[in-house]
Design a protein around this motif. Structure first.
Motif, PDB file in Angstrom:
ATOM      1  N   GLN A 123      -0.640  11.207   0.881  1.00  0.00           N
ATOM      2  CA  GLN A 123       0.210  12.242   1.484  1.00  0.00           C
ATOM      3  C   GLN A 123       0.370  13.424   0.535  1.00  0.00           C
ATOM      4  OE1 GLN A 123       3.732   9.932   2.195  1.00  0.00           O
ATOM      5  NE2 GLN A 123       3.122   9.372   4.284  1.00  0.00           N
ATOM      6  N   HIS A 124       0.594  13.110  -0.723  1.00  0.00           N
ATOM      7  CA  HIS A 124       0.755  14.161  -1.730  1.00  0.00           C
ATOM      8  C   HIS A 124      -0.526  14.993  -1.835  1.00  0.00           C
ATOM      9  CE1 HIS A 124       2.310  16.180  -5.240  1.00  0.00           C
ATOM     10  NE2 HIS A 124       1.254  15.805  -5.946  1.00  0.00           N
ATOM     11  N   GLN A 125      -1.665  14.319  -1.869  1.00  0.00           N
ATOM     12  CA  GLN A 125      -2.951  15.023  -1.944  1.00  0.00           C
ATOM     13  C   GLN A 125      -3.164  15.876  -0.701  1.00  0.00           C
ATOM     14  OE1 GLN A 125      -6.337  12.438  -2.306  1.00  0.00           O
ATOM     15  NE2 GLN A 125      -7.761  14.109  -2.627  1.00  0.00           N
ATOM     16  N   HIS A 126      -2.836  15.369   0.476  1.00  0.00           N
ATOM     17  CA  HIS A 126      -3.001  16.109   1.728  1.00  0.00           C
ATOM     18  C   HIS A 126      -2.118  17.362   1.739  1.00  0.00           C
ATOM     19  CE1 HIS A 126      -3.718  16.812   5.963  1.00  0.00           C
ATOM     20  NE2 HIS A 126      -2.400  16.934   6.117  1.00  0.00           N
ATOM     21  N   HIS A 127      -0.879  17.221   1.305  1.00  0.00           N
ATOM     22  CA  HIS A 127       0.032  18.362   1.278  1.00  0.00           C
ATOM     23  C   HIS A 127      -0.393  19.418   0.275  1.00  0.00           C
ATOM     24  CE1 HIS A 127       2.681  16.684   4.216  1.00  0.00           C
ATOM     25  NE2 HIS A 127       2.969  15.616   3.475  1.00  0.00           N
TER      26      HIS A 127
ATOM     27  N   ARG B  11       0.787  -1.233   0.000  1.00  0.00           N
ATOM     28  CA  ARG B  11       0.000   0.000   0.000  1.00  0.00           C
ATOM     29  C   ARG B  11       0.824   1.291   0.000  1.00  0.00           C
ATOM     30  NH1 ARG B  11      -4.476  -1.253  -2.260  1.00  0.00           N
ATOM     31  NH2 ARG B  11      -5.674  -2.836  -1.154  1.00  0.00           N
ATOM     32  N   THR B  12       2.132   1.202  -0.097  1.00  0.00           N
ATOM     33  CA  THR B  12       2.968   2.400  -0.072  1.00  0.00           C
ATOM     34  C   THR B  12       2.559   3.399  -1.150  1.00  0.00           C
ATOM     35  OG1 THR B  12       4.834   1.263   0.931  1.00  0.00           O
ATOM     36  CG2 THR B  12       5.330   3.278  -0.272  1.00  0.00           C
ATOM     37  N   HIS B  13       2.284   2.920  -2.349  1.00  0.00           N
ATOM     38  CA  HIS B  13       1.899   3.821  -3.447  1.00  0.00           C
ATOM     39  C   HIS B  13       0.636   4.604  -3.073  1.00  0.00           C
ATOM     40  CE1 HIS B  13       1.399   5.372  -7.487  1.00  0.00           C
ATOM     41  NE2 HIS B  13       0.140   4.971  -7.444  1.00  0.00           N
ATOM     42  N   ASP B  14      -0.351   3.913  -2.504  1.00  0.00           N
ATOM     43  CA  ASP B  14      -1.597   4.578  -2.107  1.00  0.00           C
ATOM     44  C   ASP B  14      -1.356   5.594  -0.996  1.00  0.00           C
ATOM     45  OD1 ASP B  14      -3.038   2.964  -3.910  1.00  0.00           O
ATOM     46  OD2 ASP B  14      -3.244   1.389  -2.403  1.00  0.00           O
ATOM     47  N   ILE B  15      -0.506   5.245  -0.052  1.00  0.00           N
ATOM     48  CA  ILE B  15      -0.218   6.142   1.073  1.00  0.00           C
ATOM     49  C   ILE B  15       0.537   7.378   0.597  1.00  0.00           C
ATOM     50  CG2 ILE B  15       1.081   6.345   3.237  1.00  0.00           C
ATOM     51  CD1 ILE B  15       0.372   3.309   3.641  1.00  0.00           C
ATOM     52  N   VAL B  16       1.515   7.183  -0.282  1.00  0.00           N
ATOM     53  CA  VAL B  16       2.269   8.321  -0.821  1.00  0.00           C
ATOM     54  C   VAL B  16       1.327   9.238  -1.610  1.00  0.00           C
ATOM     55  CG1 VAL B  16       4.090   8.989  -2.451  1.00  0.00           C
ATOM     56  CG2 VAL B  16       4.495   7.158  -0.790  1.00  0.00           C
ATOM     57  N   ALA B  17       0.417   8.655  -2.376  1.00  0.00           N
ATOM     58  CA  ALA B  17      -0.555   9.468  -3.121  1.00  0.00           C
ATOM     59  C   ALA B  17      -1.434  10.262  -2.158  1.00  0.00           C
ATOM     60  CB  ALA B  17      -1.408   8.574  -4.015  1.00  0.00           C
TER      61      ALA B  17
END
Length: 117
Positions: free
Chosen positions: A110-114, A102-108
């Motif tokens: 995080q990017h959306q949140h930032h 799930r790293t890809h989903d989590i990084v996405a």
């Protein structure tokens, strides 16, 4: 049974040892079998000798790993999981597998949140 939500719970120290990033990675690495100090250090990128030593002592004190000295010249020291450590490492491996999946989903996320800030 201990209650980790209670501040006086002795399991909290174990929880701290196991869930810090080094503890988790040491236990997961030893899930592959016995390793010498330098093998563990090389397997776990970014850990210093001092941090590895401290974490190995803590995990050994918790009964999760065992330090074995081979009577050679010079002596060779190996670290292995105890039965308790093997049981825990199996659970941690599931968490690490989930993170890898799930790293890809989590990084996405995080990017959306930032980008919302």
């Amino acid at each position: 049974m201990s209650d980790a939500f209670n501040t006086d719970c002795p399991g909290r120290a174990v929880f701290d040892h196991v869930t810090n990033r080094w503890g988790m990675l040491i236990l997961a690495a030893l899930g592959d079998g016995p390793m010498r100090f330098h093998q563990l250090r090389d397997r776990i990128g970014g850990i210093s000798d001092k941090m590895l030593s401290q974490n190995l002592r803590a995990l050994a004190g918790d009964g999760l790993i065992q330090r074995e000295v081979e009577p050679t010249s010079p002596p060779q020291v190996f670290y292995t999981l105890t039965a308790l450590g093997q049981e825990l490492a199996a659970h941690l491996q599931g968490l690490l597998d989930w993170i890898a999946l799930r790293t890809h989903d989590i990084v996405a996320a995080q990017h959306q949140h930032h980008n919302q800030d």
